[in-house]
Design an enzyme around this catalytic site. Sequence first.
Site, PDB file in Angstrom:
ATOM      1  N   GLY A  15      39.767  59.776 -72.904  1.00  0.00           N
ATOM      2  CA  GLY A  15      40.429  59.608 -71.628  1.00  0.00           C
ATOM      3  C   GLY A  15      40.105  58.282 -70.974  1.00  0.00           C
ATOM      4  O   GLY A  15      39.535  57.375 -71.592  1.00  0.00           O
ATOM      5  N   THR A  17      37.991  57.775 -68.479  1.00  0.00           N
ATOM      6  CA  THR A  17      36.576  57.620 -68.146  1.00  0.00           C
ATOM      7  C   THR A  17      35.649  58.445 -69.028  1.00  0.00           C
ATOM      8  O   THR A  17      34.444  58.216 -69.013  1.00  0.00           O
ATOM      9  CB  THR A  17      36.324  58.018 -66.672  1.00  0.00           C
ATOM     10  OG1 THR A  17      36.798  59.356 -66.455  1.00  0.00           O
ATOM     11  CG2 THR A  17      37.058  57.070 -65.731  1.00  0.00           C
ATOM     12  N   ASP A  90      48.058  62.469 -73.032  1.00  0.00           N
ATOM     13  CA  ASP A  90      47.196  63.552 -72.553  1.00  0.00           C
ATOM     14  C   ASP A  90      47.996  64.591 -71.778  1.00  0.00           C
ATOM     15  O   ASP A  90      47.780  65.801 -71.928  1.00  0.00           O
ATOM     16  CB  ASP A  90      46.053  62.994 -71.709  1.00  0.00           C
ATOM     17  CG  ASP A  90      46.518  62.077 -70.584  1.00  0.00           C
ATOM     18  OD1 ASP A  90      47.675  61.598 -70.617  1.00  0.00           O
ATOM     19  OD2 ASP A  90      45.712  61.818 -69.662  1.00  0.00           O
ATOM     20  N   ARG A  91      48.948  64.136 -70.970  1.00  0.00           N
ATOM     21  CA  ARG A  91      49.792  65.077 -70.224  1.00  0.00           C
ATOM     22  C   ARG A  91      50.653  65.898 -71.175  1.00  0.00           C
ATOM     23  O   ARG A  91      50.811  67.112 -70.994  1.00  0.00           O
ATOM     24  CB  ARG A  91      50.673  64.322 -69.234  1.00  0.00           C
ATOM     25  CG  ARG A  91      49.916  63.634 -68.111  1.00  0.00           C
ATOM     26  CD  ARG A  91      50.858  62.838 -67.226  1.00  0.00           C
ATOM     27  NE  ARG A  91      51.833  63.713 -66.570  1.00  0.00           N
ATOM     28  CZ  ARG A  91      52.969  63.274 -66.031  1.00  0.00           C
ATOM     29  NH1 ARG A  91      53.288  61.979 -66.103  1.00  0.00           N
ATOM     30  NH2 ARG A  91      53.798  64.121 -65.436  1.00  0.00           N
TER      31      ARG A  91
END
Length: 254
Positions: A15, A17, A90-91
């Site tokens: 991701g 972070t 990711d979504r």
Amino acid sequence: MVPPETNQWFALMIGNTRQHWALFRGEHLSRTWHLTPEELACNPAQDYPNLPCWGASVGSVPLHQVYPRAIALTLEDIPLPQMYPTLGLDRALALWGALQVYGAPVCVVDAGTALTLTLANDRREFAGGVILPGVGLMARALADYTAALPYVPLPTEPPRRWGTTTTTAIASGLYYGTAAILQAYLDAFLQEFPQGTVIVTGGDRPFVSELLRTFLDSDRWCEDDHLVFWGIRALRNPAAKIEMHPMERIDEFH
């Protein structure tokens, strides 16, 4: 190094972070890791260096740099109609995972660096979404981009609605402002899709879930920290039998 079982494999999402790892035994999720930048030197690949891995990266670090053996998933691998070309992977993976486990229609609320809502309609098609600054990002931005405002952590309980100090005024904005935004969008989703389900995930899930409890009936939503992993699992083996993952199990894996 841990001797691998023959049916073990990794799912990995890099991701903005954090790195999110999952160890599966067949279709069963047995362990997860959510690593901050400070923790990356001790990633699971050290204990399981030769396992197959399916994953994706939406951050600045390429997947192969973290795990050279990984099979990189792309948006084209997800058989979800009506997606636009720049939809975040990711979504898309989280929405695909939600569809496998919870069905359609569904709205995924991902409370991460960004706060996103991603929808699938009753035909299991991508139906749009929303991208907002994440609640943690909003708090940091006020401190970083103004001369006098302090950083205020996310409230752990409902603050006074009308702040009487700078700190309490910011806390009110973070809490009630985010709640109002979510309520407006989720009311619209449930009005359009009365049989829809809302799934909350992401690093700030506990905070966002607390907000949802103030306006949304408990039978209309649940929490699941592993939606991306369910999506990767479904792409790895589309014929696999998918088991339900009720909200009380979200903290089972560490």
